[in-house]
Design a protein around this motif. Structure first.
Motif, PDB file in Angstrom:
ATOM      1  N   MET A 107      20.398  40.309  37.099  1.00  0.00           N
ATOM      2  CA  MET A 107      21.393  39.283  36.790  1.00  0.00           C
ATOM      3  C   MET A 107      22.788  39.729  37.238  1.00  0.00           C
ATOM      4  N   THR A 108      23.080  41.018  37.086  1.00  0.00           N
ATOM      5  CA  THR A 108      24.364  41.565  37.520  1.00  0.00           C
ATOM      6  C   THR A 108      24.513  41.439  39.028  1.00  0.00           C
ATOM      7  N   LYS A 109      23.469  41.754  39.771  1.00  0.00           N
ATOM      8  CA  LYS A 109      23.512  41.649  41.239  1.00  0.00           C
ATOM      9  C   LYS A 109      23.749  40.206  41.674  1.00  0.00           C
ATOM     10  N   PHE A 110      23.044  39.291  41.026  1.00  0.00           N
ATOM     11  CA  PHE A 110      23.192  37.877  41.364  1.00  0.00           C
ATOM     12  C   PHE A 110      24.619  37.411  41.074  1.00  0.00           C
ATOM     13  N   HIS A 111      25.135  37.791  39.927  1.00  0.00           N
ATOM     14  CA  HIS A 111      26.491  37.412  39.532  1.00  0.00           C
ATOM     15  C   HIS A 111      27.512  37.974  40.516  1.00  0.00           C
ATOM     16  N   PHE A 112      27.281  39.209  40.962  1.00  0.00           N
ATOM     17  CA  PHE A 112      28.200  39.843  41.905  1.00  0.00           C
ATOM     18  C   PHE A 112      28.213  39.084  43.238  1.00  0.00           C
ATOM     19  N   GLN A 113      27.037  38.705  43.703  1.00  0.00           N
ATOM     20  CA  GLN A 113      26.946  38.031  44.999  1.00  0.00           C
ATOM     21  C   GLN A 113      27.648  36.676  44.997  1.00  0.00           C
ATOM     22  N   ILE A 114      27.463  35.915  43.944  1.00  0.00           N
ATOM     23  CA  ILE A 114      28.066  34.572  43.949  1.00  0.00           C
ATOM     24  C   ILE A 114      29.554  34.609  43.578  1.00  0.00           C
ATOM     25  N   ASN A 115      30.016  35.763  43.080  1.00  0.00           N
ATOM     26  CA  ASN A 115      31.435  35.910  42.739  1.00  0.00           C
ATOM     27  C   ASN A 115      32.061  37.086  43.491  1.00  0.00           C
ATOM     28  N   LYS A 116      31.519  37.379  44.665  1.00  0.00           N
ATOM     29  CA  LYS A 116      31.899  38.593  45.386  1.00  0.00           C
ATOM     30  C   LYS A 116      33.393  38.653  45.696  1.00  0.00           C
ATOM     31  N   GLU A 117      33.947  37.545  46.139  1.00  0.00           N
ATOM     32  CA  GLU A 117      35.370  37.529  46.501  1.00  0.00           C
ATOM     33  C   GLU A 117      36.243  37.880  45.305  1.00  0.00           C
ATOM     34  N   MET A 118      35.927  37.292  44.169  1.00  0.00           N
ATOM     35  CA  MET A 118      36.686  37.570  42.955  1.00  0.00           C
ATOM     36  C   MET A 118      36.504  39.026  42.528  1.00  0.00           C
ATOM     37  N   MET A 119      35.275  39.542  42.642  1.00  0.00           N
ATOM     38  CA  MET A 119      34.987  40.918  42.239  1.00  0.00           C
ATOM     39  C   MET A 119      35.757  41.909  43.103  1.00  0.00           C
ATOM     40  N   LEU A 120      35.794  41.651  44.400  1.00  0.00           N
ATOM     41  CA  LEU A 120      36.514  42.546  45.312  1.00  0.00           C
ATOM     42  C   LEU A 120      38.003  42.567  44.994  1.00  0.00           C
ATOM     43  N   LYS A 121      38.547  41.418  44.628  1.00  0.00           N
ATOM     44  CA  LYS A 121      39.960  41.359  44.255  1.00  0.00           C
ATOM     45  C   LYS A 121      40.225  42.190  43.005  1.00  0.00           C
ATOM     46  N   ARG A 122      39.232  42.291  42.141  1.00  0.00           N
ATOM     47  CA  ARG A 122      39.367  43.110  40.929  1.00  0.00           C
ATOM     48  C   ARG A 122      39.163  44.595  41.214  1.00  0.00           C
ATOM     49  N   GLY A 123      38.788  44.907  42.437  1.00  0.00           N
ATOM     50  CA  GLY A 123      38.529  46.298  42.791  1.00  0.00           C
ATOM     51  C   GLY A 123      37.105  46.738  42.524  1.00  0.00           C
ATOM     52  N   ILE A 124      36.230  45.785  42.228  1.00  0.00           N
ATOM     53  CA  ILE A 124      34.808  46.091  41.988  1.00  0.00           C
ATOM     54  C   ILE A 124      34.066  45.843  43.301  1.00  0.00           C
ATOM     55  N   GLU A 125      33.686  46.909  43.975  1.00  0.00           N
ATOM     56  CA  GLU A 125      33.140  46.799  45.319  1.00  0.00           C
ATOM     57  C   GLU A 125      31.621  46.678  45.352  1.00  0.00           C
ATOM     58  N   GLU A 126      30.976  46.943  44.236  1.00  0.00           N
ATOM     59  CA  GLU A 126      29.520  46.795  44.168  1.00  0.00           C
ATOM     60  C   GLU A 126      29.102  46.579  42.716  1.00  0.00           C
TER      61      GLU A 126
END
Length: 233
Positions: free
Chosen positions: A200-219
């Motif tokens: 579920m974490t991987k799926f959430h990361f993929q669909i919100n990748k742009e937002m995650m990268l802006k937060r500094g979360i790269e994976e």
């Protein structure tokens, strides 16, 4: 007189034998017959359900948020009404009646009846009876159990309903007897909770990748899964 008594006993024995044979025949005739027409209908209902449950696609991309929500509500309401009719006529449609896929399609429709938890509870009770006979999917039962518990303000048993923390990690909603959650999950064929949360974490990361990268979360930030020595990739 003795001769007549023996004949009478023989006739009673024959009569009893016929009765037992008739009972056996009656028992054999009540075996559930596969219903292809119902299975086909459930397949179509599930297709519409998935269109409503997912992000707008095709012509629905042009719908406003309000329009799509209205469409979604109409689908779930109509499907619930038909599911009630099926339940009244057949009981819970198990694998013997509509096959593995058909039974799962019915379950899927019920999953999206969150607006009527009492109906979900009714289905869950009937589904449990079929599960005990090996006539329903244990994983589906676990998901519906948690859905009912969530919708009625109870703690979960299987951890299938999640929220996400600030790091984008999936976190189970509050659990009852959390120490034994993986025991319960294994009993119905589900993987360890940590593995599920990772997916579920991987799926959430993929669909919100742009937002995650802006937060500094790269994976995706993943959990260690019990029984696995290597880190999750």
């Amino acid at each position: 007189m003795k001769h007549n008594f023996i004949i009478l006993l023989a006739l009673l024995f024959i009569s009893q034998g016929c009765t037992n044979t008739e009972k056996k025949k009656n028992t054999e005739t009540i075996e559930t017959q596969f219903n292809q027409e119902l299975a086909n209908e459930l397949d179509k209902l599930a297709d519409v359900d998935q269109t409503a449950a997912n992000v707008p696609r095709g012509k629905f991309k042009d719908y406003s948020k309000e329009e799509f929500n209205a469409y979604k509500d109409s689908v779930f309401t109509a499907n619930k009404k038909r599911a009630e009719e099926i339940l009244d006529e057949y009981g819970y449609p198990g694998i013997d009646l509509v096959g593995e896929e058909g039974s799962s399609n019915f379950w899927l429709i019920v999953q999206h009846c969150d607006f009527d938890p009492e109906f979900q509870k009714r289905v869950l009770k009937l589904m449990k009876a079929e599960l005990d006979k090996g006539n329903a999917n244990g994983k589906n039962y676990a998901y519906l159990t948690d859905r009912v518990r969530k919708n009625t303000g109870q703690k979960l048993l299987y951890g299938t309903q999640v929220v996400y923390n600030n790091q984008g990690q999936a976190v189970s909603m509050p659990l009852e007897d959390s120490a034994n959650v993986n025991v319960r999950r294994a009993e119905v064929g589900l993987p360890p909770l940590e593995a599920y949360l990772n997916s579920m974490t991987k799926f959430h990361f993929q669909i919100n990748k742009e937002m995650m990268l802006k937060r500094g979360i790269e994976e995706p930030i993943l959990y260690e899964v019990p029984g696995q020595n290597d880190s999750i990739q």
